[in-house]
Motif scaffolding. Structure first.
Motif, short mmCIF file in Angstrom:
data_model
loop_
_atom_site.label_atom_id
_atom_site.label_comp_id
_atom_site.label_asym_id
_atom_site.label_seq_id
_atom_site.Cartn_x
_atom_site.Cartn_y
_atom_site.Cartn_z
N VAL A 126 0.82 -1.22 0.00
CA VAL A 126 0.00 0.00 0.00
C VAL A 126 0.85 1.27 0.00
CG1 VAL A 126 -1.93 -1.15 1.15
CG2 VAL A 126 -0.22 0.03 2.53
N SER A 127 2.11 1.17 0.41
CA SER A 127 2.96 2.36 0.49
C SER A 127 3.98 2.43 -0.64
CB SER A 127 3.72 2.36 1.83
OG SER A 127 4.59 1.24 1.92
N LYS A 183 3.39 2.54 5.58
CA LYS A 183 3.82 1.14 5.63
C LYS A 183 3.81 0.57 7.04
CE LYS A 183 7.83 -1.84 5.02
NZ LYS A 183 9.27 -1.94 4.68
#
Length: 294
Positions: free
Chosen positions: A17-18, A275
């Motif tokens: 996601v990061s 993260k």
């Protein structure tokens, strides 16, 4: 082991996601100490979108997610096992020292997995910049179709030793203090009054983000040097000498001063917050399911 599984799942999801922020940071880092104008975060995002599309933000994400699953499994498991062993067998009274020792060992052991995973990640993320700048002494015109193609190219042109160990020394130098700060920061925050105030759902998100900043701010200059070490390429059998970490540090300082060691910090901190907030939240949720309190 619960911490092994929870750490691996949390690590993989957190890095996924990061990842766009990590790409932005890497692209800024490979320009550090060179006579190039650093783009702002927004302009850098616009350039990647224009030249590469959405895929440009996720080059190397697959190998990084798989790698982070193994890396975080090692780090969380080693940290927990070491801390519990010290609690039972050592005479050390300070929890901070025990957490620091456990984090140090976790960073050291995971470095042997981090090195090849981040080598592939960095080569994938920086390939467009390198191929567009063939006059750069450290650059390579090589471009890769995917992570497997990148690994094959490294083995073919640089050898297995490069794939597995290129940049290991500087990675260890970064990982040891990083994870001492990381686990100490999270451990202290988790036992603070803030934990009760935030509650069980919000606390891991907030404390994970803060632990991410605690590990990256003091070690970020080392990370830039590591990136430049690993982005260097050399064909097998050629006489080209790669710059050492010390030479890269001196070159960066001469070209850009202290500021050169913080290029790309903003996206790295954004990435760290996202993260590690997600990583710790997933970790705590899974640990709660796997080890429900009585």
């Amino acid at each position: 082991m619960a911490s092994l599984f929870a750490g691996s799942v949390g690590g993989a999801i957190g890095v996924g996601v990061s990842y766009p922020f990590d790409t932005l940071s890497t692209k800024a880092q490979v320009k550090s100490g060179k006579d190039e104008i650093q783009l702002s975060l927004i302009r850098s995002m616009a350039r990647i979108w224009k030249s590469e599309g959405i895929r440009g933000f996720f080059e190397g994400v697959l190998v990084t997610m798989v790698g982070q699953a193994f890396i975080k499994a090692i780090q969380f498991a080693v940290n927990e096992i070491t801390f519990l062993w010290l609690e039972k067998h050592s005479t050390i009274q300070s929890n901070i020292i025990k957490m620091a020792i456990a984090g140090t060992l976790a960073g050291l052991l995971s470095s042997f997995v981090v090195t090849p995973v981040e080598l592939l990640k960095i080569r994938m993320q920086s390939q467009n910049k390198l191929s567009a700048n063939k006059k750069d002494d450290d650059a390579s015109p090589q471009s890769y179709d995917n992570e497997l193609d990148c690994a094959r190219s490294i083995v073919k042109n640089e050898g297995w030793n490069a794939l597995l160990f290129h940049g290991l020394g500087i990675t260890i130098v970064r990982e040891i203090p990083s994870f001492a700060f990381y686990f100490v920061a999270y451990g202290l925050l988790a036992k603070s009054a803030m934990a009760d105030a935030l509650g069980g759902n919000a606390a891991p998100l907030v404390f994970g983000a803060m632990a991410g900043w605690a590990m990256w701010i003091p070690t970020y200059p080392i990370d830039i040097v590591k990136t430049i070490v690993q982005v260097q390429t050399r064909e097998r059998g050629k006489e080209k000498e790669l710059l050492s970490s010390r030479q890269i540090t001196a070159k960066m300082y001469r070209a850009g001063g202290i500021r050169a060691f913080f290029d790309g910090l903003e996206p790295k901190l954004a990435r760290a917050a996202v993260k590690h907030a997600v990583t710790f939240w997933v970790y705590e949720v899974l640990m709660g399911l796997l080890r429900p309190s009585n």
